[in-house]
Write a protein that holds these residues in place. Structure first.
Motif, mmCIF file in Angstrom:
data_model
loop_
_atom_site.group_PDB
_atom_site.id
_atom_site.type_symbol
_atom_site.label_atom_id
_atom_site.label_comp_id
_atom_site.label_asym_id
_atom_site.label_seq_id
_atom_site.Cartn_x
_atom_site.Cartn_y
_atom_site.Cartn_z
ATOM 1 N N THR A 243 10.187 -84.101 -21.073
ATOM 2 C CA THR A 243 9.024 -84.748 -21.585
ATOM 3 C C THR A 243 7.985 -85.212 -20.632
ATOM 4 N N ALA A 244 8.347 -85.553 -19.558
ATOM 5 C CA ALA A 244 7.117 -85.705 -18.514
ATOM 6 C C ALA A 244 6.236 -84.481 -18.394
ATOM 7 N N MET A 245 7.085 -83.544 -18.256
ATOM 8 C CA MET A 245 6.177 -82.201 -18.011
ATOM 9 C C MET A 245 5.216 -81.879 -19.302
ATOM 10 N N ALA A 246 5.758 -82.151 -20.303
ATOM 11 C CA ALA A 246 5.026 -81.894 -21.523
ATOM 12 C C ALA A 246 3.891 -82.826 -21.507
ATOM 13 N N GLN A 247 3.879 -84.005 -21.145
ATOM 14 C CA GLN A 247 2.914 -85.143 -21.119
ATOM 15 C C GLN A 247 1.908 -84.747 -20.142
ATOM 16 N N GLN A 248 2.344 -84.113 -19.002
ATOM 17 C CA GLN A 248 1.350 -83.832 -18.191
ATOM 18 C C GLN A 248 0.486 -82.644 -18.231
ATOM 19 N N ARG A 249 1.341 -81.637 -19.225
ATOM 20 C CA ARG A 249 0.338 -80.545 -19.461
ATOM 21 C C ARG A 249 -0.289 -80.740 -20.770
ATOM 22 N N GLY A 250 -0.461 -82.023 -21.171
ATOM 23 C CA GLY A 250 -1.324 -82.038 -22.302
ATOM 24 C C GLY A 250 -0.141 -81.890 -23.826
ATOM 25 N N GLY A 251 0.930 -82.025 -23.431
ATOM 26 C CA GLY A 251 1.829 -81.930 -24.690
ATOM 27 C C GLY A 251 2.736 -80.636 -25.018
ATOM 28 N N THR A 252 2.171 -79.534 -23.978
ATOM 29 C CA THR A 252 2.912 -78.360 -24.251
ATOM 30 C C THR A 252 4.006 -78.154 -23.099
ATOM 31 N N ALA A 253 5.088 -77.611 -23.542
ATOM 32 C CA ALA A 253 6.232 -77.095 -22.596
ATOM 33 C C ALA A 253 5.846 -75.818 -21.915
ATOM 34 N N PRO A 254 6.504 -75.706 -20.899
ATOM 35 C CA PRO A 254 6.227 -74.537 -19.962
ATOM 36 C C PRO A 254 6.424 -73.472 -21.069
ATOM 37 N N GLU A 255 6.064 -72.189 -20.536
ATOM 38 C CA GLU A 255 6.490 -70.787 -21.328
ATOM 39 C C GLU A 255 7.798 -70.643 -21.330
ATOM 40 N N LEU A 256 8.361 -70.865 -20.300
ATOM 41 C CA LEU A 256 9.948 -70.741 -20.147
ATOM 42 C C LEU A 256 10.532 -71.717 -19.017
ATOM 43 N N ALA A 257 11.561 -72.263 -19.668
ATOM 44 C CA ALA A 257 12.296 -73.149 -18.611
ATOM 45 C C ALA A 257 13.678 -73.289 -19.190
ATOM 46 N N TYR A 258 14.446 -72.941 -18.176
ATOM 47 C CA TYR A 258 16.147 -73.331 -18.495
ATOM 48 C C TYR A 258 16.830 -73.219 -17.169
ATOM 49 N N SER A 259 18.302 -73.742 -17.146
ATOM 50 C CA SER A 259 18.918 -73.962 -16.181
ATOM 51 C C SER A 259 20.441 -73.396 -16.713
ATOM 52 N N LEU A 260 21.036 -73.243 -15.627
ATOM 53 C CA LEU A 260 22.392 -72.922 -15.788
ATOM 54 C C LEU A 260 23.317 -72.639 -14.601
ATOM 55 N N THR A 261 24.765 -73.098 -14.575
ATOM 56 C CA THR A 261 25.379 -73.333 -13.353
ATOM 57 C C THR A 261 26.376 -71.955 -13.470
ATOM 58 N N GLU A 262 26.548 -71.339 -12.329
ATOM 59 C CA GLU A 262 27.324 -70.011 -12.311
ATOM 60 C C GLU A 262 28.141 -70.138 -10.866
ATOM 61 N N GLY A 263 29.297 -70.422 -11.087
ATOM 62 C CA GLY A 263 30.088 -70.319 -9.945
ATOM 63 C C GLY A 263 29.621 -71.583 -9.117
ATOM 64 N N GLN A 264 29.275 -71.699 -7.970
ATOM 65 C CA GLN A 264 28.721 -72.628 -6.853
ATOM 66 C C GLN A 264 27.189 -72.957 -7.129
ATOM 67 N N ASN A 265 26.563 -71.850 -7.695
ATOM 68 C CA ASN A 265 25.081 -72.222 -7.872
ATOM 69 C C ASN A 265 24.438 -72.705 -8.960
ATOM 70 N N LEU A 266 23.876 -73.783 -8.942
ATOM 71 C CA LEU A 266 23.011 -74.416 -9.966
ATOM 72 C C LEU A 266 21.649 -73.713 -9.922
ATOM 73 N N ASN A 267 21.348 -72.925 -10.891
ATOM 74 C CA ASN A 267 20.053 -72.263 -11.143
ATOM 75 C C ASN A 267 19.134 -73.108 -12.213
ATOM 76 N N ALA A 268 17.920 -72.878 -11.891
ATOM 77 C CA ALA A 268 16.808 -73.555 -12.799
ATOM 78 C C ALA A 268 15.502 -72.420 -12.711
ATOM 79 N N PHE A 269 15.021 -71.991 -13.977
ATOM 80 C CA PHE A 269 14.024 -71.351 -13.734
ATOM 81 C C PHE A 269 13.063 -71.897 -14.692
ATOM 82 N N VAL A 270 11.659 -71.461 -14.082
ATOM 83 C CA VAL A 270 10.418 -72.101 -14.651
ATOM 84 C C VAL A 270 9.230 -71.007 -14.799
ATOM 85 N N ARG A 271 8.781 -70.645 -15.837
ATOM 86 C CA ARG A 271 7.498 -69.884 -15.719
ATOM 87 C C ARG A 271 6.328 -70.577 -16.577
ATOM 88 N N ASP A 272 5.327 -70.760 -15.994
ATOM 89 C CA ASP A 272 4.208 -71.260 -16.693
ATOM 90 C C ASP A 272 2.925 -70.973 -15.826
#
Length: 162
Positions: free
Chosen positions: A1-30
């Protein structure tokens, strides 16, 4: 929500996260930023941020901890643009993460292409010309360097919140 407010109400083009084994991964594209944040859990924690379009990234390895530790993402990565020491724009991400370790001590940072990040992970070496000195300013740990060809390069800033 904070990101959407900062960007004028729009979410990033792509944003997600997942945990795989010992790695917490987060991806963002905008806009001009496409980044992969990787937080490594366990006895040898690390932080990596890779920018696939530029085949580059930054990594910070920590000294081994007494017991396996686990990262938690408190604020998902969000795109940022700021100026380097020469006023040139650098595009990246900022995020907030916590780890359940009593103490973390930086061991080595690598700011370079993805190949050198992988080399450091597997053989603990990288070329001396891509080394970036650590600076401490208050509660911030900073690393920065230009690319070898003198172009705008890399920056890694860690702010200790607790």
């Amino acid at each position: 929500t904070a990101m959407a407010q900062q960007r004028g109400g729009t979410a990033p083009e792509l944003a997600y996260s997942l945990t795989e084994g010992q790695n917490l991964n987060a991806f963002v594209r905008d806009g001009k930023v496409a980044a992969h944040l990787l937080l490594r859990n366990g006895s040898d924690p690390r932080i990596l941020v890779a920018f696939p379009a530029g085949n580059s990234g930054v990594g910070l390895w920590f000294e081994p901890v007494a017991r396996p530790a686990t990262w938690r993402l408190e604020q998902a990565p969000r795109p940022v643009t700021f100026a380097d020491a020469k006023g040139r724009p650098l595009h990246g991400i900022e995020s907030i993460a916590t780890i359940d370790a009593a103490r973390l001590a930086p061991k080595q940072a690598v700011l370079s292409n993805v190949r050198f990040l992988r080399d450091y992970q597997s053989v603990s070496r990288f070329p001396a010309e891509v080394a970036a000195p650590m600076r401490v300013e208050g509660n911030r740990i900073l690393y920065a360097r230009d690319r070898v060809d003198g172009a705008p390069g890399y920056s890694l800033a860690i702010q200790v919140l607790g």
